[in-house]
Scaffold this active site. Structure first.
Site, mmCIF file in Angstrom:
data_model
loop_
_atom_site.group_PDB
_atom_site.id
_atom_site.type_symbol
_atom_site.label_atom_id
_atom_site.label_comp_id
_atom_site.label_asym_id
_atom_site.label_seq_id
_atom_site.Cartn_x
_atom_site.Cartn_y
_atom_site.Cartn_z
ATOM 1 N N PHE A 18 -0.844 -8.222 4.773
ATOM 2 C CA PHE A 18 0.218 -7.666 4.551
ATOM 3 C C PHE A 18 0.283 -6.414 3.878
ATOM 4 C CE2 PHE A 18 0.573 -12.635 3.481
ATOM 5 C CZ PHE A 18 0.690 -12.847 5.077
ATOM 6 N N CYS A 19 -0.683 -5.362 4.171
ATOM 7 C CA CYS A 19 -0.829 -4.368 3.077
ATOM 8 C C CYS A 19 -0.628 -4.225 1.810
ATOM 9 C CB CYS A 19 0.433 -3.249 4.143
ATOM 10 S SG CYS A 19 0.253 -3.165 5.863
ATOM 11 N N ALA A 20 -0.893 -5.566 1.355
ATOM 12 C CA ALA A 20 -0.829 -5.576 -0.081
ATOM 13 C C ALA A 20 -2.099 -6.160 -0.614
ATOM 14 C CB ALA A 20 0.272 -6.281 -0.461
ATOM 15 N N CYS A 39 -3.193 -2.083 8.563
ATOM 16 C CA CYS A 39 -3.360 -2.139 7.107
ATOM 17 C C CYS A 39 -4.806 -3.193 7.401
ATOM 18 C CB CYS A 39 -2.322 -2.936 6.338
ATOM 19 S SG CYS A 39 -0.812 -2.545 6.513
ATOM 20 N N HIS A 43 0.934 -1.126 0.041
ATOM 21 C CA HIS A 43 -0.059 0.084 0.104
ATOM 22 C C HIS A 43 0.789 1.389 0.099
ATOM 23 C CE1 HIS A 43 -3.532 -2.290 2.069
ATOM 24 N NE2 HIS A 43 -3.313 -2.761 0.745
#
Ligand SMILES: Cc1ncc(COP(=O)(O)O)c(C=O)c1O
Length: 462
Positions: free
Chosen positions: A363-365, A460, A117
């Site tokens: 995982f902020c993705a 996240c 992100h």
């Protein structure tokens, strides 16, 4: 590589089931332990601590001199060109937001949906060409080529500035992106390239000049230097033309209101007293890792990463998630899920019952994890194990053994859902007895007493 000594390595941690074990940290991709040499360097300089660029005392002279020398350590570590600017920031997120802030007004941005992100969200007030998850590195090159060609056609002769922004290595799969090749495609269309090196920098040598990359961003806390500093390195022209990222003392040459003569970078974007200790820690880590990354460390880590994947493959129902062919080069990060078992439960039990730290969630993705897990996945969360300096073959075996046991028998403790996370219920683990933080700890104990299972919060959103 010579063994890197780490602060807190093999520290004893309490288990919910009673007793203590030596902790095993397999969450380097989130944040790495502090290198002993980094801590020692900071301790050594502390008595000399003084204001940077702001005083005539001897400590100020020492710190001012060292702060500027730190930029040279970062420059060497990133393989930057002599005229690249080195700006100290808080972390990779800060660095990429600074770069986004400094882009020319008409700049179009190109990036893959696979990004963290921190490299997905800062660009959104620009025209962003978001490319899908590529099937292979070759497909990534094709997608970028097609997107840049189409933008060039649409712009006709007078196309404006363009920036391609990509991760050096995925924080989800660990796969290493073909940075130099993608930068080559970008260059053919007159575009610049920025590399989010948060995950690459701790594992591979950086070579900005060799790759012909224009900007690199990375964080100290993932590089064994958790003192709150990061860096943005790259071409000074856009950065010198942009309004200051922070306005304030140290960023100007002359203030004669209403006229303000702003300094060029790096000072232009570093207003306020700098995080000198953080910058010094970051530079120390850069010096510490520079040579080993270019020699033995990569090979050793590759061996352990391969062992980790082999061990995981033996666990029934476990899938390792990756974007590309299994032979594609990776850093030591593996994301996986186990059929029919909530990832959060496994992660919580690994910590609470075995003293092993991994990460769970997205995982902020989020876009990439959704793509990898597929729409129908039970809880939309995966597990990630990531390794770095200090991890041994025995650690990998211990982790695989604990995970296999949990998958086979289930946890030995009870856990309560807290949003996407699981927390031990009850959690009898005592906080460590700190002397200097005792008062803070007292407040934490009071908080716990008032709300024993207060949400821990999920960065996240998982
Ligand atoms: C690939 C990548 N980019 C950016 C970031 C953000 O780093 P920081 O939290 O240090 O700003 C991370 C953190 O995990 C990351 O893995």
């Amino acid at each position: 590589m010579r063994k890197m000594a780490l602060v807190g390595d093999r520290q004893w941690v309490p288990l919910v089931t009673g007793g203590e074990v030596r902790r095993l940290d397999l969450d380097y991709a989130a944040t790495a332990p502090c290198a002993l040499q980094v801590r020692d360097a900071v301790d050594e300089i502390l008595p000399w601590y003084g204001s940077v660029h702001r005083g005539d005392g001897f400590p100020s002279a020492v710190c001012t001199e060292l702060q500027e020398a730190c930029r040279e350590s970062v420059r060497a570590f990133t393989g930057a060109r002599p005229d690249d600017t080195v700006i100290f920031t808080r972390n990779t997120t800060d660095s990429l937001n600074l770069l986004a802030h400094a882009l020319p007004e008409d700049c179009e941005v190109f990036g893959f949906a696979t990004e963290h992100h921190a490299n997905l969200l800062p660009w959104d007030r620009r025209t962003v060409h978001r490319l899908p998850v590529p099937d292979s590195p070759a497909h990534a090159l094709e997608l970028l080529d097609a997107a840049l060609a189409s933008a060039a056609r649409a712009a006709g002769r007078g196309g404006g500035a363009r920036l391609v922004t990509l991760a050096g290595a995925s924080n989800v799969t660990g796969e290493v992106w073909p940075v130099a090749e993608l930068a080559g495609v970008a260059r053919r269309f007159g575009a610049r390239t920025a590399v989010d090196a948060a995950q690459l920098a701790p594992h591979r040598p950086l070579d900005m000049a060799g790759w012909d990359v224009d900007y690199v961003a990375f964080s100290g806390h993932k590089l064994y230097a958790p003192y709150g500093a990061g860096a943005l390195v790259g071409r000074p022209d856009w950065l010198d033309a942009a309004p200051p990222y922070l306005a304030g003392g140290g960023a100007t040459r002359q203030v004669d209101l209403p006229a303000v003569d702003w300094a060029p970078s790096p000072q232009r974007h570093e207003a306020g007293s700098p995080n000198f200790l953080g910058n010094y820690a970051l530079a120390t880590a850069c010096e510490l890792l520079h040579a080993p990354l270019r020699s033995g460390l990569v090979v050793q880590e590759q061996r352990l990463a391969a062992l980790l994947e082999r061990e995981l493959a033996r666990i029934p129902g476990l899938t390792v998630h990756r974007m590309w062919d299994a032979r594609h080069p990776k850093v030591g990060t593996v994301t996986f899920s186990v059929r029919g078992v909530a990832s959060g439960l496994l992660s919580a039990a690994l910590s609470a019952e075995h003293g092993i730290a991994v990460r769970t969630g997205r995982f902020c993705a989020h876009p990439l994890v959704k793509h990898l897990l597929g729409e129908g996945h039970a809880d939309g969360a995966a597990l990630r194990a990531s390794i770095g300096a200090g991890i041994t073959e025995q650690d990998i075996s211990d982790f695989a053994w604990a995970l296999a046991r949990l998958v086979e028998r289930g946890p030995a403790w009870s856990y309560r859902r807290d949003g996407a996370r699981f927390v031990p219920d009850p959690d009898p683990r005592p906080m460590p007895a700190l002397s200097h933080g005792a008062r803070v700890q007292l407040r934490a104990a009071e908080r716990r007493a008032e709300a024993p299972l207060a949400p821990v919060g999920a960065a996240c959103g998982g």
